[in-house]
Design a protein around this motif. Structure first.
Motif, mmCIF file in Angstrom:
data_model
loop_
_atom_site.group_PDB
_atom_site.id
_atom_site.type_symbol
_atom_site.label_atom_id
_atom_site.label_comp_id
_atom_site.label_asym_id
_atom_site.label_seq_id
_atom_site.Cartn_x
_atom_site.Cartn_y
_atom_site.Cartn_z
ATOM 1 N N GLU A 267 0.833 -1.205 0.000
ATOM 2 C CA GLU A 267 0.000 0.000 0.000
ATOM 3 C C GLU A 267 0.868 1.255 0.000
ATOM 4 O O GLU A 267 0.587 2.223 -0.736
ATOM 5 C CB GLU A 267 -0.925 -0.015 1.224
ATOM 6 N N ILE A 268 1.937 1.252 0.813
ATOM 7 C CA ILE A 268 2.846 2.406 0.867
ATOM 8 C C ILE A 268 3.484 2.637 -0.497
ATOM 9 O O ILE A 268 3.535 3.770 -1.001
ATOM 10 C CB ILE A 268 3.939 2.185 1.944
ATOM 11 N N LYS A 269 3.968 1.529 -1.103
ATOM 12 C CA LYS A 269 4.609 1.649 -2.416
ATOM 13 C C LYS A 269 3.619 2.177 -3.456
ATOM 14 O O LYS A 269 3.955 3.041 -4.275
ATOM 15 C CB LYS A 269 5.155 0.287 -2.840
ATOM 16 N N HIS A 270 2.377 1.653 -3.389
ATOM 17 C CA HIS A 270 1.340 2.098 -4.337
ATOM 18 C C HIS A 270 1.068 3.584 -4.160
ATOM 19 O O HIS A 270 0.988 4.339 -5.155
ATOM 20 C CB HIS A 270 0.063 1.287 -4.105
ATOM 21 N N GLN A 271 0.926 4.029 -2.897
ATOM 22 C CA GLN A 271 0.629 5.442 -2.634
ATOM 23 C C GLN A 271 1.780 6.330 -3.098
ATOM 24 O O GLN A 271 1.555 7.412 -3.651
ATOM 25 C CB GLN A 271 0.372 5.656 -1.137
ATOM 26 N N GLU A 272 3.014 5.893 -2.871
ATOM 27 C CA GLU A 272 4.175 6.683 -3.304
ATOM 28 C C GLU A 272 4.218 6.820 -4.815
ATOM 29 O O GLU A 272 4.567 7.883 -5.350
ATOM 30 C CB GLU A 272 5.466 6.034 -2.785
ATOM 31 N N GLU A 273 3.861 5.729 -5.520
ATOM 32 C CA GLU A 273 3.820 5.790 -6.988
ATOM 33 C C GLU A 273 2.745 6.742 -7.467
ATOM 34 O O GLU A 273 2.953 7.515 -8.415
ATOM 35 C CB GLU A 273 3.584 4.388 -7.554
ATOM 36 N N VAL A 274 1.567 6.703 -6.805
ATOM 37 C CA VAL A 274 0.468 7.601 -7.168
ATOM 38 C C VAL A 274 0.868 9.051 -6.913
ATOM 39 O O VAL A 274 0.603 9.945 -7.727
ATOM 40 C CB VAL A 274 -0.814 7.246 -6.374
ATOM 41 N N GLU A 294 0.276 12.396 0.844
ATOM 42 C CA GLU A 294 1.503 12.410 1.644
ATOM 43 C C GLU A 294 1.187 12.542 3.138
ATOM 44 O O GLU A 294 1.784 11.893 3.986
ATOM 45 C CB GLU A 294 2.415 13.548 1.192
ATOM 46 N N LYS A 295 0.212 13.426 3.454
ATOM 47 C CA LYS A 295 -0.214 13.601 4.846
ATOM 48 C C LYS A 295 -0.811 12.301 5.401
ATOM 49 O O LYS A 295 -0.573 11.925 6.552
ATOM 50 C CB LYS A 295 -1.248 14.727 4.950
ATOM 51 N N MET A 296 -1.586 11.626 4.537
ATOM 52 C CA MET A 296 -2.175 10.350 4.947
ATOM 53 C C MET A 296 -1.073 9.329 5.255
ATOM 54 O O MET A 296 -1.147 8.585 6.241
ATOM 55 C CB MET A 296 -3.085 9.819 3.842
#
Length: 637
Positions: A267-274, A294-296
């Motif tokens: 999930e972290i990797k996915h969010q960073e890519e987004v 980023e705040k999330m």
């Protein structure tokens, strides 16, 4: 509740041992503390007993309750005999008995009111004497001494002349006789033989107080523990049930934690890519959305990566050369030391692929047999023969195979001069010796560390016949399990001495019980041994008729040995037949599949003669397989 530990913290310098450790114990509860070596198990017990101060936190013992504590190492100094030393625990009962006898004598001279008062006091004291088990305190002392493995002729030995292990048993006996409300034991089985451990298990199971024990003996923990208190990286977690229950739950928890950690990492990797993608659009709305994500992420509670299963010691045992089928043959072996006869006319053999456990009480001569086989001692009579291409690897519980003056690096490089520096360092790292550890001298190492060095040398030996003397001594539970797996994967042959019943149960394919100077053979693991022990063990001779009965156990032992040898031969034949049947089934099923493939080829299905030939072969295969399947099923049963 008898004991509560609340938020205990303890560190030695920067090394944090306990972090907010909390647990409690109920009256009559039996609990065990487990964890790897150095986890803080003994430290926790010392904090509870008050021998060591916690950095913070609180230990609460219920009002009016008493604790009895046995440390791992005892330095007992006393001029008493063993029997007298245990009697000191009963001093209040002895004093009470003396006072009762005095009052009995006085009452003969009294009359009237004085006699009435004395009689009342006499009745009260007799009642107290009875409550304290006064009429049986001597037999209670004798029972504990015998249970802990002391023979009656040893009762008069002086405590100051005992070995460290014997002193520990005396201290344990004193503790058990004192009947505290909470017994705390640190590795109580280290100096006990199997019979004594079984006796202690029964004693603790029936004990009407609470028990808190630190032990690496998993069989012991399975029998007595109803709660497991685990110390892992300073964290304390409580599990209900015995050791097997704990191991299963721990595995499930670790799997769940690993699953949760992997999901979060994805999930972290996915969010960073987004976030990166949104920022690359370089528009106000997309940048705001990226900042929101980023705040999330910043607010997310990041899970720690769970420790890998068995990320400790790495051991791989594999022979370089395959030995012959007959690995060891022992004939007529006898050994005595002075007037003490250990064993006479021992006969046994070991076949390739067997894992044979040699068991028996302390002092029966198990280690002596291994030393004879390794050429370290000479037998009084008899002989042994090693089979073709047999190469022995020896693990000595006293680590005499190590050289105290050498460093770890020198110990390995001198034994295996063909190894380069990288291989030596990699080998030592697999046994948890990294960095400057490799330049420590053997004399500076603990018992557990020396054990790991000996195992490293054993692994490098590439031997096809391992002879091991107490290989699990000083190993923590995780390391024992790693060694068990390595031995079970090992394709060579193993003969070992061990008191670790769980280890024996997990690894042994056969057990040799050295009892009464003779060997009794059991074709199975420790559970099988327990099941058959009373049937196969020669009956103890009548001590009052040593001359007339001396031959009886020997003949019974030889008869049992012959029966077991015949059964072993039958078992081997069944195993060979089973393997041959499986192999033939595999070959025929493979051929049947090949025929099916051939029949799909145009060059075959258009050739009538070839088709008929293949169909006949398939029918023959089917008929043969029908017979083999029935044969396999019968052999499997």
């Amino acid at each position: 509740m008898i004991l509560a530990c609340q938020n205990i913290n303890k560190a030695f310098g920067t090394d944090v041992i306990l972090k907010n450790a909390s647990f409690h114990m109920e009256d009559r509860e039996k609990a065990a503390v487990v964890g790897i070596n150095g986890a803080g198990k003994s430290t926790l017990l010392k904090i509870i007993i008050g021998e060591m101060e916690a950095d913070s936190g609180e230990v609460v013992l219920a009002k009016g309750k008493t604790i009895g504590y046995l440390a791992q190492h005892q330095d007992l100094n006393s001029d008493h005999t063993i029997y007298q030393e245990l009697l000191t625990v009963k001093q209040d009962v002895i004093d009470l008995e003396t006072r009762i006898r005095e009052i009995e004598a006085q009452m003969k001279e009294l009359s009237g009111t004085a006699l009435d008062m004395a009689l009342e006091q006499y009745t009260r004291m007799n009642h107290e004497f009875e409550l304290k088990n006064g009429y049986a305190y001597k037999s209670e002392v004798v029972g504990v001494l015998k249970g802990l493995g002391f023979e009656e002729e040893e009762f008069e030995k002086h405590v100051n002349k005992l070995s460290g292990g014997q002193k520990t048993r005396v201290s344990l006996g004193k503790l058990l006789l004192s009947h505290p409300d909470l017994i705390m034991l640190d590795e109580p089985t280290n100096h006990l033989d199997m019979n004594s451990i079984a006796w202690l298990e029964t004693f603790l199971l029936n004990y009407d107080g609470a028990v808190l024990v630190v032990a690496h003996d998993r069989y012991f923990l399975n029998r007595i523990a109803t709660k497991i208190i685990e110390i892992d990286a300073g964290e304390v977690t409580t599990f209900q049930g015995n050791y097997s229950d704990y191991a299963a739950k721990k595995s499930q928890l670790r799997e769940a934690r690993m699953h949760a950690w992997l999901n979060q990492q994805r999930e972290i990797k996915h969010q960073e890519e987004v976030i990166q993608k949104l920022k690359s659009f370089n528009r106000e709305k997309s940048i705001k959305r990226a900042e929101s994500r980023e705040k999330m992420l910043d607010k997310m509670d990041i899970l720690e990566k769970p420790t890998e299963v068995r990320s400790e010691m790495h051991i791989t045992l594999e022979p370089k050369v395959v030995s012959g089928n007959d690995v060891l043959t022992v004939e007529g072996l006898s050994k005595s030391f002075g007037s003490q006869t250990l064993f006479t006319d021992l006969n046994f053999d070991v076949k390739r692929g067997e894992r044979v456990a040699l068991i028996g009480n302390n002092g029966t001569g198990k280690t002596t047999i291994l030393k004879i086989l390794n050429g370290l001692l000479e037998a009084d009579s008899g002989s042994f023969t090693l089979g073709s291409k047999v190469h022995i690897g020896y693990y000595d519980q006293e680590h005499h195979v190590l050289h105290p003056e050498k460093t770890l690096f020198e110990e390995i490089s001198d034994a295996y001069p063909d190894l380069d520096n990288t291989t030596i360092r990699s080998t030592l790292a697999a046994f948890l010796f990294t960095g400057d550890d490799v330049f420590k001298r053997i004399s500076e190492l603990s018992g557990g560390e020396r054990g790991r060095v000996s195992l490293a040398k054993l692994m490098l030996s590439e031997a096809n016949f391992l002879i091991l003397d107490e290989p699990t001594n000083h190993l923590d539970i995780v390391s024992k399990e790693i060694l068990e797996q390595a031995l079970n994967r090992y394709t060579g042959t193993v003969l070992y001495v061990s008191h670790d019943r769980y280890f024996i149960n997990t690894t042994a394919t056969r057990i040799l019980d050295l009892t009464g100077g003779q060997l009794v053979n059991y074709i199975g693991n420790y559970d099988y041994y327990l099941e058959k022990h009373d049937i196969l063990t020669p009956k103890t001779q009548n001590p009052e008729l040593p001359e007339a009965k001396a031959a009886e156990p020997e003949s019974a032992g030889k008869l049992d040995w012959k029966q077991q040898k015949e059964e072993q031969a039958r078992q081997r034949k069944r195993e060979n037949d089973f393997k041959k049947t499986e192999a033939e089934i595999f070959d025929l099923e493979t051929r049947d599949g090949e025929i099916d493939q051939l029949l799909t080829q145009e060059s075959v299905y258009t050739n009538v003669a070839e088709c008929m030939k293949l169909h006949k072969e398939k029918e023959a295969i089917a008929a043969r397989l029908e017979i083999l399947y029935e044969q396999w099923e019968a052999l499997a049963q």
